[in-house]
Design a protein around this motif. Structure first.
Motif, short mmCIF file in Angstrom:
data_model
loop_
_atom_site.label_atom_id
_atom_site.label_comp_id
_atom_site.label_asym_id
_atom_site.label_seq_id
_atom_site.Cartn_x
_atom_site.Cartn_y
_atom_site.Cartn_z
N LYS A 77 -72.31 -48.06 -8.11
CA LYS A 77 -71.93 -46.80 -8.75
C LYS A 77 -71.24 -45.84 -7.78
N VAL A 78 -71.74 -45.81 -6.56
CA VAL A 78 -71.15 -44.87 -5.60
C VAL A 78 -69.71 -45.27 -5.26
N LYS A 99 -62.83 -24.67 -6.01
CA LYS A 99 -64.04 -25.47 -5.79
C LYS A 99 -64.82 -25.74 -7.08
N ARG A 138 -68.66 -38.80 -12.21
CA ARG A 138 -70.02 -39.32 -12.04
C ARG A 138 -70.57 -39.77 -13.40
N SER A 151 -69.40 -25.98 1.29
CA SER A 151 -68.45 -26.63 0.38
C SER A 151 -68.81 -28.07 0.03
N GLU A 210 -70.52 -30.92 -2.19
CA GLU A 210 -71.03 -31.28 -3.52
C GLU A 210 -71.77 -32.60 -3.36
N ALA A 233 -73.82 -36.02 -5.19
CA ALA A 233 -74.06 -36.80 -6.41
C ALA A 233 -74.97 -37.95 -6.05
N GLU A 234 -76.00 -38.16 -6.86
CA GLU A 234 -76.93 -39.26 -6.63
C GLU A 234 -76.72 -40.31 -7.71
N LEU A 235 -76.51 -41.54 -7.31
CA LEU A 235 -76.26 -42.62 -8.26
C LEU A 235 -76.98 -43.87 -7.80
N ASP A 236 -77.86 -44.41 -8.63
CA ASP A 236 -78.56 -45.65 -8.29
C ASP A 236 -79.22 -45.60 -6.92
N GLU A 256 -78.37 -44.08 -4.31
CA GLU A 256 -77.49 -43.76 -3.19
C GLU A 256 -76.95 -42.35 -3.40
N TRP A 257 -76.61 -41.72 -2.32
CA TRP A 257 -76.07 -40.36 -2.42
C TRP A 257 -74.67 -40.31 -1.84
N VAL A 258 -73.84 -39.50 -2.45
CA VAL A 258 -72.55 -39.19 -1.82
C VAL A 258 -72.51 -37.70 -1.55
N LEU A 276 -69.88 -34.89 -0.72
CA LEU A 276 -68.43 -34.71 -0.78
C LEU A 276 -68.06 -33.34 -0.26
N LEU A 297 -65.70 -30.56 -0.29
CA LEU A 297 -64.61 -30.10 -1.16
C LEU A 297 -63.45 -29.49 -0.36
N SER A 312 -62.42 -30.59 2.88
CA SER A 312 -61.63 -31.62 3.57
C SER A 312 -61.43 -32.86 2.71
N HIS A 313 -62.13 -32.92 1.57
CA HIS A 313 -62.10 -34.09 0.69
C HIS A 313 -62.69 -35.33 1.34
N ILE A 341 -65.68 -37.95 2.22
CA ILE A 341 -66.80 -38.47 1.45
C ILE A 341 -67.76 -39.18 2.37
N LYS A 364 -71.38 -41.35 2.46
CA LYS A 364 -72.38 -42.03 1.63
C LYS A 364 -73.66 -42.15 2.43
#
Lengths: 293, 92
Positions: free
Chosen positions: A240-241, A258, A269, B14, B16, B18-21, B23-25, B27, B29, B31-32, B34, B36
């Motif tokens: 997913k990630v 932002k 997501r 800055s 953001e 997100a947690e998925l399965d 794992e975390w990312v 991000l 905002l 410098s764009h 990413i 993990k």
């Protein structure tokens, strides 16, 4: 002015354009809003322009108000004869709280902060398409309803399958090789989140060539394929990630705020949580469909 | 105790997440970029708000997981140093 009312999914777009050419370009790509035409007063059977001219202001307001509940609505006012030919220069974006202004050599687009009201001036069709992709994706992201993704999408077995990859990876090749399957997009896939937890791909109004609307209107998304050209054809699930990172990279989104970027990430997501993603190793022939469905 | 142990750590604004399965990312905002991280990495990222020093983080994680504080501290320190290196947190 010429008027054209379009409806995609639950949302409605009203185009007010300066020339017949602009209207034809839009009408060839965006599905007409037949419900709203039907809701107009008697005598609106001819062209939409005449219908709007004939209806009194209060009737038009009433017709607009009745559509509010059904879904979002945007109004785009588009004029021609602006600027000069695209010179590969960048899009510049200025946001001041009330408006967002996108400018490029061949267009200038000013939108309200919620993207529902747009004034667009264009040089030619290329400018119109690019500006509309920018606007449409920004509007959907702002409302957390969906995205436009740089990818192709093909229908097979009642599901839509997206093909994503870097330039030259084979997105359009994959679509071309898929004939006679219906193609929903060859450049900008229009993806909407459904209230029931699914994802629907709508026929893309914005295609790479001067192609008109496709044979299929909309189809539930079955999965996302990240393309890898290879000797052997195989498909591997992607975490997913990784899918989130790969998808975000392909969304038509010009960073300017932002909160909007955070919404874009939130929509991506949501998409990767709802549908599976795969790495598709493929050769340039149609044998890859054997591993998909 | 190393030089970082009692310094105040602050997450960049800055970022953001997100947690998925599991794992975390993270991000950035601005410098764009990413980053993990695994579940523990995401947990520590969240803890940073309430426990902004290595000592506090160590204490909390060691008690939560009934783990050896010395080992936990070494791991937390290495992780925090990496987050500082990639610009996700700043320290004073």
């Amino acid at each position: 002015m010429y008027l054209y009312r379009a409806k995609v999914g639950h949302h409605r777009i009203r185009f007010e354009v300066q020339t017949e050419h602009l209207k034809e370009w839009i009408a060839a790509r965006f599905p007409e809003d037949r419900d709203e035409l039907a809701a107009l007063p008697v005598g609106s059977g001819e062209t939409a322009v005449e219908a709007a001219g004939a209806a009194s202001e209060s009737e038009v307001v009433a017709a607009l108000a009745s559509t509010e509940a059904a879904g979002a609505k945007a109004v785009l006012y588009i004029t021609d004869f602006y600027g000069s030919m695209y010179d590969e220069g960048p899009v510049e974006i200025e946001a001041d709280g009330d408006t967002v202004v996108y400018s490029r050599k061949d267009y200038r687009m000013e939108t309200s902060a919620d993207y529902s009201s747009v004034k667009l001036q264009v040089f030619d069709d290329l400018a119109l398409k690019h500006a509309l992709i920018n606007w449409y994706s920004a509007w959907l992201i702002h409302r957390r309803e969906g995205l436009l993704v740089h990818s192709s999408c093909v229908v097979d077995g009642g599901k839509a399958w997206m093909f994503v990859g870097h330039s030259g990876a084979g997105k359009s090749t994959a679509a071309e090789l898929s004939a006679p399957r219906p193609i929903l997009s060859d450049e900008a896939t229009l993806l909407l989140l459904d209230a029931d937890g699914g994802v629907t791909i709508h026929d893309s109004p914005l295609r790479s060539e001067n192609e008109e609307r496709g044979e299929a209107d909309a189809c539930p998304l079955g999965g996302i394929h990240f393309l890898v050209q290879a000797e052997e054809v195989r498909r591997e699930p992607v975490g997913k990630v990784e899918a989130l990172i790969g998808l975000m990279d392909k969304v038509f989104y010009w960073k300017h705020s932002k909160p909007e970027t955070a919404k874009m990430i939130a929509v991506c997501r949501e998409v990767v949580q709802r549908v599976p993603a795969y790495e598709l190793h493929f050769q340039k022939n149609d044998s890859f469909w054997e591993v998909i469905s | 105790m190393t030089v970082l142990a009692n310094q105040l750590l602050k997450r960049q604004e800055s970022i953001e997440t997100a947690e998925l399965d599991g794992e975390w990312v993270l991000l950035d905002l601005e410098s764009h970029s990413i980053t993990k991280v695994n579940e523990m990495g995401g947990y520590i990222w969240e803890l940073l708000e309430a426990c902004p020093t290595i000592s506090q983080l160590t204490e909390r994680v060691a008690s939560e997981y009934a783990a050896d504080p010395l080992q936990v501290q070494a791991d937390v320190e290495a992780y925090v140093a990496e987050l500082i290196r990639v610009g996700l947190i700043v320290h004073e």
